[in-house]
Design a protein around this motif. Structure first.
Motif, PDB file in Angstrom:
ATOM      1  N   VAL A  89       0.839  -1.200   0.000  1.00 25.20           N
ATOM      2  CA  VAL A  89       0.000   0.000   0.000  1.00 25.20           C
ATOM      3  C   VAL A  89       0.875   1.252   0.000  1.00 25.20           C
ATOM      4  CG1 VAL A  89      -1.931  -1.120   1.188  1.00 25.20           C
ATOM      5  CG2 VAL A  89      -0.150   0.034   2.530  1.00 25.20           C
ATOM      6  N   PRO A  90       0.308   2.376  -0.434  1.00 23.90           N
ATOM      7  CA  PRO A  90       1.063   3.630  -0.397  1.00 23.90           C
ATOM      8  C   PRO A  90       0.880   4.362   0.930  1.00 23.90           C
ATOM      9  CG  PRO A  90      -1.002   3.981  -1.538  1.00 23.90           C
ATOM     10  CD  PRO A  90      -0.984   2.527  -1.127  1.00 23.90           C
ATOM     11  N   ALA A  91       1.932   5.028   1.364  1.00 22.26           N
ATOM     12  CA  ALA A  91       1.868   5.917   2.524  1.00 22.26           C
ATOM     13  C   ALA A  91       2.697   7.153   2.194  1.00 22.26           C
ATOM     14  CB  ALA A  91       2.392   5.232   3.782  1.00 22.26           C
ATOM     15  N   VAL A  92       2.284   8.285   2.714  1.00 22.49           N
ATOM     16  CA  VAL A  92       2.961   9.547   2.442  1.00 22.49           C
ATOM     17  C   VAL A  92       3.201  10.273   3.759  1.00 22.49           C
ATOM     18  CG1 VAL A  92       2.743  11.810   1.327  1.00 22.49           C
ATOM     19  CG2 VAL A  92       1.972   9.765   0.128  1.00 22.49           C
ATOM     20  N   VAL A  93       4.356  10.867   3.904  1.00 20.84           N
ATOM     21  CA  VAL A  93       4.637  11.654   5.102  1.00 20.84           C
ATOM     22  C   VAL A  93       3.724  12.878   5.094  1.00 20.84           C
ATOM     23  CG1 VAL A  93       6.352  13.027   6.331  1.00 20.84           C
ATOM     24  CG2 VAL A  93       7.033  10.884   5.244  1.00 20.84           C
ATOM     25  N   SER A  94       2.887  12.999   6.125  1.00 19.65           N
ATOM     26  CA  SER A  94       1.941  14.115   6.201  1.00 19.65           C
ATOM     27  C   SER A  94       2.393  15.194   7.175  1.00 19.65           C
ATOM     28  CB  SER A  94       0.554  13.608   6.620  1.00 19.65           C
ATOM     29  OG  SER A  94       0.596  13.034   7.919  1.00 19.65           O
ATOM     30  N   GLU A  95       3.302  14.830   8.077  1.00 21.75           N
ATOM     31  CA  GLU A  95       3.757  15.790   9.093  1.00 21.75           C
ATOM     32  C   GLU A  95       5.098  15.330   9.646  1.00 21.75           C
ATOM     33  OE1 GLU A  95       2.321  17.441  13.495  1.00 21.75           O
ATOM     34  OE2 GLU A  95       0.989  16.180  12.288  1.00 21.75           O
ATOM     35  N   ARG A 133      13.714  10.415   2.942  1.00 22.49           N
ATOM     36  CA  ARG A 133      13.901  11.770   3.454  1.00 22.49           C
ATOM     37  C   ARG A 133      12.670  12.124   4.284  1.00 22.49           C
ATOM     38  NH1 ARG A 133      15.376  14.523  -2.235  1.00 22.49           N
ATOM     39  NH2 ARG A 133      13.919  12.873  -2.870  1.00 22.49           N
ATOM     40  N   ILE A 134      12.883  12.590   5.484  1.00 21.35           N
ATOM     41  CA  ILE A 134      11.767  12.938   6.367  1.00 21.35           C
ATOM     42  C   ILE A 134      11.266  14.320   5.974  1.00 21.35           C
ATOM     43  CG2 ILE A 134      10.972  13.119   8.750  1.00 21.35           C
ATOM     44  CD1 ILE A 134      11.939  10.373   8.003  1.00 21.35           C
ATOM     45  N   ARG A 135      10.373  14.333   5.007  1.00 23.63           N
ATOM     46  CA  ARG A 135       9.795  15.585   4.526  1.00 23.63           C
ATOM     47  C   ARG A 135       8.355  15.328   4.106  1.00 23.63           C
ATOM     48  NH1 ARG A 135      12.418  16.390  -1.550  1.00 23.63           N
ATOM     49  NH2 ARG A 135      11.479  14.493  -2.456  1.00 23.63           N
ATOM     50  N   VAL A 136       7.518  16.340   4.228  1.00 24.14           N
ATOM     51  CA  VAL A 136       6.110  16.200   3.855  1.00 24.14           C
ATOM     52  C   VAL A 136       6.017  15.869   2.370  1.00 24.14           C
ATOM     53  CG1 VAL A 136       3.912  17.412   3.632  1.00 24.14           C
ATOM     54  CG2 VAL A 136       5.315  17.743   5.681  1.00 24.14           C
ATOM     55  N   GLY A 137       5.217  14.863   2.064  1.00 26.59           N
ATOM     56  CA  GLY A 137       5.034  14.438   0.692  1.00 26.59           C
ATOM     57  C   GLY A 137       5.902  13.269   0.278  1.00 26.59           C
TER      58      GLY A 137
END
Length: 222
Positions: A89-95, A133-137
């Motif tokens: 599944v996909p996951a995206v850094v939101s915060e 990379r710990i960044r939003v998106g």
């Protein structure tokens, strides 16, 4: 169900995989509780009163349940088994914050006998994301994990589904990139367009937000 096969690095997973760490703690707590309840049972039998025997029965049942959890958990904690059983599944850094990040993931809650998929948004707070990379998106491929077995599902939907990053199972950046490429662009775009819903997902009691099938892209309506 979309599977993703790769060679799991167990040493790496033991060091960074937070799902495995949680299950390991559950095992320790289960065995510890069984010992305490077993000692309590022995004490109640030693007291030798009618009421103490009634309590002793309850303690025995509690000890048996705790011991079962402690012995059963290692089978769930096998990281290669978790990755093999999960759906990609996909996951995206939101915060992001000083101690980690929040992932917003798109998961299908439908059980195998359900009439079509039922997509939902779930969140997961993580401390580390090796290879990302710990960044939003940031796009974080993951697999689904259902921690509770029973009686945890209601109707045609699983009750508890979470996302476990592929990066917690391998150091190989090529594996992470391959997993990212096997997820459709429409799924990544859906998450990116709904990053602002992460706070709402965290606030609901069920820790998930079901999406209206009629508002999904045609590719996801099954």
């Amino acid at each position: 169900m979309r599977r993703f096969e790769f060679a799991v690095d167990r040493e790496h997973a033991r060091a960074v995989n937070e799902v495995v760490a949680t299950l390991r703690r559950l095992r320790v707590l289960g065995i510890g509780a069984a010992i305490v309840l077993g000692l309590g049972t022995a004490f109640l039998v030693w007291v030798n009163h009618p009421w103490s025997y009634l309590l002793a029965v309850a303690f025995v049942l509690g000890a048996a349940t705790s011991l079962f959890i402690g012995l059963w958990t290692p089978h769930r904690a096998r990281v290669d088994k978790l990755y093999a059983a999960g759906e990609l599944v996909p996951a995206v850094v939101s915060e992001t914050n000083g101690t980690g990040a929040t992932l917003l993931a798109l998961v299908d809650l439908a059980k195998p006998n359900a009439d079509g998929p039922r997509y939902a948004l779930v969140t997961r707070t993580v401390r580390a994301l090796p290879g990302h990379r710990i960044r939003v998106g940031e796009r974080v491929p993951a697999v689904t994990v259902r921690i509770d077995r029973a009686p945890g599902s209601v109707g045609d939907l699983w009750q508890s589904v979470s996302a476990m990053p592929i990066a917690w199972g391998t150091r190989d950046l090529n594996v992470i990139e391959r997993a990212r490429g096997e997820i459709r662009e429409v799924e990544w775009e859906l998450l990116t367009d709904n990053l602002d819903l992460a706070d709402k997902v965290r606030d609901v009691d069920a820790k998930r937000l079901l999406l209206d099938p009629q508002q999904l892209p045609d590719e996801l309506r099954g």
